[in-house]
Design an enzyme around this catalytic site. Structure first.
Site, PDB file in Angstrom:
ATOM      1  N   HIS A   1      -3.021 -11.811   4.989  1.00 19.71           N
ATOM      2  CA  HIS A   1      -3.085 -10.705   5.949  1.00 19.71           C
ATOM      3  C   HIS A   1      -4.365 -10.643   6.769  1.00 19.71           C
ATOM      4  O   HIS A   1      -4.618  -9.629   7.423  1.00 19.71           O
ATOM      5  CB  HIS A   1      -2.889  -9.358   5.233  1.00 19.71           C
ATOM      6  CG  HIS A   1      -1.532  -9.221   4.600  1.00 19.71           C
ATOM      7  ND1 HIS A   1      -1.360  -8.989   3.260  1.00 19.71           N
ATOM      8  CD2 HIS A   1      -0.301  -9.303   5.122  1.00 19.71           C
ATOM      9  CE1 HIS A   1      -0.063  -8.932   2.987  1.00 19.71           C
ATOM     10  NE2 HIS A   1       0.597  -9.131   4.109  1.00 19.71           N
TER      11      HIS A   1
ATOM     12  N   TYR B   1      -5.957 -13.079  -3.975  1.00 17.00           N
ATOM     13  CA  TYR B   1      -5.336 -12.689  -2.697  1.00 17.00           C
ATOM     14  C   TYR B   1      -6.068 -13.314  -1.510  1.00 17.00           C
ATOM     15  O   TYR B   1      -7.263 -13.109  -1.323  1.00 17.00           O
ATOM     16  CB  TYR B   1      -5.376 -11.164  -2.631  1.00 17.00           C
ATOM     17  CG  TYR B   1      -4.912 -10.500  -1.358  1.00 17.00           C
ATOM     18  CD1 TYR B   1      -3.813 -10.959  -0.637  1.00 17.00           C
ATOM     19  CD2 TYR B   1      -5.552  -9.355  -0.894  1.00 17.00           C
ATOM     20  CE1 TYR B   1      -3.385 -10.305   0.506  1.00 17.00           C
ATOM     21  CE2 TYR B   1      -5.128  -8.684   0.255  1.00 17.00           C
ATOM     22  CZ  TYR B   1      -4.045  -9.164   0.946  1.00 17.00           C
ATOM     23  OH  TYR B   1      -3.626  -8.512   2.074  1.00 17.00           O
TER      24      TYR B   1
ATOM     25  N   ASP C   1       3.742 -10.047   8.882  1.00 18.50           N
ATOM     26  CA  ASP C   1       4.365  -9.985   7.565  1.00 18.50           C
ATOM     27  C   ASP C   1       5.318  -8.789   7.501  1.00 18.50           C
ATOM     28  O   ASP C   1       6.461  -8.920   7.077  1.00 18.50           O
ATOM     29  CB  ASP C   1       3.264  -9.863   6.500  1.00 18.50           C
ATOM     30  CG  ASP C   1       3.804  -9.988   5.090  1.00 18.50           C
ATOM     31  OD1 ASP C   1       4.873 -10.607   4.917  1.00 18.50           O
ATOM     32  OD2 ASP C   1       3.163  -9.482   4.157  1.00 18.50           O
TER      33      ASP C   1
ATOM     34  N   CYS D   1       0.832  -1.193   0.000  1.00 19.93           N
ATOM     35  CA  CYS D   1       0.000   0.000   0.000  1.00 19.93           C
ATOM     36  C   CYS D   1       0.872   1.249   0.000  1.00 19.93           C
ATOM     37  O   CYS D   1       2.051   1.191   0.348  1.00 19.93           O
ATOM     38  CB  CYS D   1      -0.912  -0.015   1.204  1.00 19.93           C
ATOM     39  SG  CYS D   1       0.042  -0.090   2.710  1.00 19.93           S
TER      40      CYS D   1
END
Ligand code: ADP
Ligand code: SF4
Length: 690
Positions: free
Chosen positions: A175, A172, A268, A33
């Site tokens: 997360h 995806y 992560d 991001c």
């Protein structure tokens, strides 16, 4: 540029196929991001183009919402809801292709992670669950029709991605932020149909979606799966040696590329304070390559080419994935190719970049002040335009702001005299990097010190505390004061805008600067945190390590509250609690006495008295600007030779190291610029449709 074949790290520059497309090397900027996204599309394009220019063979977007029912407003991530979103993506792929890199897009439906605050669509999830954060909203369970639509939205978005020119299309499930991951996890998925129950059922939607996307665009685009294989929650979550590997085996040959990591985002993108070592994810993700025949990419804050080669040669990864190392140094691959290893700006693992997304602001980076400024200011991470008129510049203070300013002025062709009071350059970094978990912060100093050491046009005067007279005697016409700041003893801060009551006979009050200067602290100390970033927590940890009994008091509801944005808060609080530091939240200091400190509940004002022998105050800082003030007085009375006099960094306004570096960079870029022509920066504006 050097020939890849002669390079000791040649393996990193081998072309690698991802399904029908081929990456020119193994450097893979994984999705990350930026706080720019659909709100700042031109800035987003320029940022990604810079990565491609710097040598990343694959450059990806951040997560891109596929449908209005996945609206994570107010966070501006990517968006591909309909055809109107295609042109912004086309601009990104064109820019990346110009540098012969591949462009990847990470498609996402966020499920219960998206509160749909802008679209007001009731969120959807595998089963009825409250949405993330504390929004008073629930996501509704998806029925079969919803599942069918969900699959179609993915197909539509994949086709639009191909139309926009993407080479790699991601599915995806990572997360803990994506619907497809929620389906995998029993704690979120208690469906009784074929999409719930055993792991084969829970992985069904992921398998179907992957196959759908492959069928839709697989002939033209590489299809990637981003999967979290371990949540670091033990048997309370997904584990690599349990369902993590079962899911990988189930899907082994469907994607063209496996992008594997650990969940959540805090694991992560762990900070160096909690994961100091490069390659820290290997222990969880290394198994994947043994189970699949397709290439694997993974991350681990890789900045050392030797470590990267080892990952490839030991068969851990096929691509070296990076988000933060590519932010700190977009030119990392090119520098390795050119053998310029000493010029790599290594990520320090501070997560200031991450914090930008969390506070909904354009990305910034402690090491790389040009990050996020590529479009709006036209800044390049490696090139500062030459000045038409080289000048001599005196910089007083060699902390992060002074060092960065000196480096950029030199790159612009100016001559620099850099004076530093201490025996070494680095300012606050020299001290803070000695504290537990902050050793990597020294890289901010080391990179700049190394770069300065090879330049002829700089004189560094160490052990030279300049007075106003000393400055005037140099007769240098451009003077930049970068003398930093010091912590206050009086407790002035957010909670106490006028300071704290301290009795005349009170116990001693210390600051971080006293500790750096080697002052001896009593055995029983109270640390007061009204700063809310990392320092109070780190000092408490350090004092505990050196045998003190420590109480940490803060008016906030948790300690080091702002570090929530750097994904560390819960880890810091857990660490200090486990160490046995006594933590008192929602209390402000009321009175510091001789043997006791009285603190008050910020809600009820109820007073509590605790015994202590000393207080460490971490509330706010005072700029060390007396030199600047004296010079300014002389300057305004017309008695100086100065053309320009300015202050930068903490001397101007105490802030983060990132802000100090940025301040130094800005001053160097703007030296000599006509004040009336200075443009703050370009803005992306909304176009009115008539
Ligand atoms: P910043 O984050 O703004 O760069 P720092 O506090 O880290 O600020 O660094 C400021 C540096 O300036 C310190 O290394 C300090 O020793 C140095 N300094 C302060 N006053 C003087 C002075 N009068 N002459 C030379 N160096 C100074
Ligand atoms: Fe690394 Fe910090 Fe820059 Fe993020 S902000 S890329 S963690 S140096």
């Amino acid at each position: 540029m050097a020939n890849a074949k002669d390079n000791p790290f040649a393996v990193l520059f081998e072309p690698m196929a991802i399904g029908p497309v081929t990456a020119r090397n193994r450097f893979f900027q994984v999705p990350h991001c930026t706080g720019l996204g659909h709100a700042n599309p031109q800035a987003e394009v320029a940022l990604r183009a810079t990565k491609a220019e710097g040598g990343w063979g694959v450059v990806c977007t951040q997560e891109v919402e596929i449908h209005p029912s996945s609206d994570i407003s107010p966070y501006p991530e990517g968006r591909l809801w309909d055809d109107a979103d295609i042109p912004a993506h086309r601009a990104m792929t064109d820019a990346v292709h110009e540098h012969n890199s591949l462009a990847g897009i990470e498609l996402v439906h966020n499920g219960q992670h998206a509160a749909n605050l802008a679209t007001r669509i009731p969120p959807i999830a595998p089963t009825h669950r409250p949405v993330d954060l504390y929004h008073p909203l629930q996501a509704r369970a998806m029925d079969k029709h919803d599942i069918k639509q969900f699959r179609q939205w993915h197909v539509n978005a994949a086709k639009r991605s191909r139309q926009a020119g993407y080479d790699i299309v991601y599915v995806y499930a990572g997360h803990n932020m994506a619907m497809l991951m929620h389906f995998l996890l029993p704690r979120y998925n208690d469906r009784s149909d074929e999409y719930g129950g055993n792991v084969v059922n829970r992985a069904r939607l992921l398998k179907e979606t992957l196959s759908d996307v492959r069928d839709a665009v697989g002939g033209d685009c590489g299809v990637a799966l981003r999967l979290a294989v371990d949540e670091l929650m033990g048997d309370g979550g997904l584990q690599a040696n349990d369902e993590g590997s079962e899911i990988v085996s189930l899907l082994a040959d469907i994607p063209d590329l496996w992008d594997v990591n650990i969940s959540g985002w805090d694991n992560d993108s762990a900070t160096a304070r909690f994961e100091p070592d490069e390659g820290y994810q290997e222990q969880y993700t290394a198994f994947v390559k043994k189970l699949v025949s397709k290439p694997v990419v993974g991350v681990g804050r890789f900045t050392s080419p030797t470590g990267m080669v080892s990952q490839i040669n030991r068969g851990v990864l096929d691509f070296i994935g990076a988000a933060r190392p590519s932010i700190a140094d977009p030119f990392l691959p090119n520098k390795i190719l050119a053998g310029e290893l000493e010029s790599i700006r290594e990520c320090i693992g501070c997560n200031i970049c991450v914090s930008s997304d969390n506070v909904i602001a354009p990305i910034r980076c402690t090491q790389n002040p040009t990050m996020g400024e590529e479009w709006r200011r036209g800044w390049h991470p490696e090139v500062s335009p030459k000045s038409e008129k080289p000048e001599q510049v005196l910089i007083v203070g060699a902390g992060p702001s002074g060092l960065e300013c000196a480096l950029q002025l030199l790159r612009r062709g100016h001559n620099v005299l850099l004076a530093e009071a201490e025996l070494d350059v680095g300012g606050r970094l020299l001290h803070e990097s000695q504290l537990p978990g902050l050793a990597s912060y020294r890289r901010v100093r080391d990179y700049r010190q190394q770069q300065l050491s090879v330049l002829q046009e700089v004189d560094v005067l160490l052990d030279n505390r300049l007075s106003a007279n000393d400055v005037l005697e140099t007769e240098i016409e451009h003077v930049i004061i970068a003398t930093g700041a010091h912590w206050r003893h009086d407790g002035l801060g957010r909670q106490h805008p006028q300071g704290i009551r301290i009795n005349d006979s009170a116990m001693p009050v210390f600051t971080a600067d006293d500790i750096y200067a080697g002052k001896k602290l009593p055995e029983n100390v109270l640390v007061y945190d009204d700063d809310h970033y990392y320092l109070a927590g780190v000092l408490a940890e350090s004092l505990h390590q050196s045998g003190h009994t420590v109480t940490l008091v803060t008016p906030a509801n948790c300690i080091s509250a702002w570090t929530d944005h750097t994904l560390e808060q819960h880890k810091i609080q857990a660490r200090l609690l486990n160490l046995g530091v006594n933590i008192v939240t929602a209390h402000e200091l009321h009175l510091i006495g001789e043997k006791t400190v009285t603190h008050a509940c910020v809600y009820s004002q109820k007073l509590t008295q605790v015994e202590s022998d000393g207080v460490v105050m971490v509330t706010s800082r005072t700029p060390d600007d007396s030199l600047f003030a004296e010079l300014q007085n002389t300057h305004s009375s017309g008695e100086t030779h100065f053309k320009t006099l300015q202050r930068i960094g903490d001397c101007l306004a105490p802030s983060t190291v990132a802000a100090a570096v940025y301040s130094g960079h800005l001053a160097a870029r703007e030296l000599g610029a006509d004040d009336t022509k200075k443009l703050l920066f370009k803005r992306e504006s909304v176009q009115f449709m008539m």
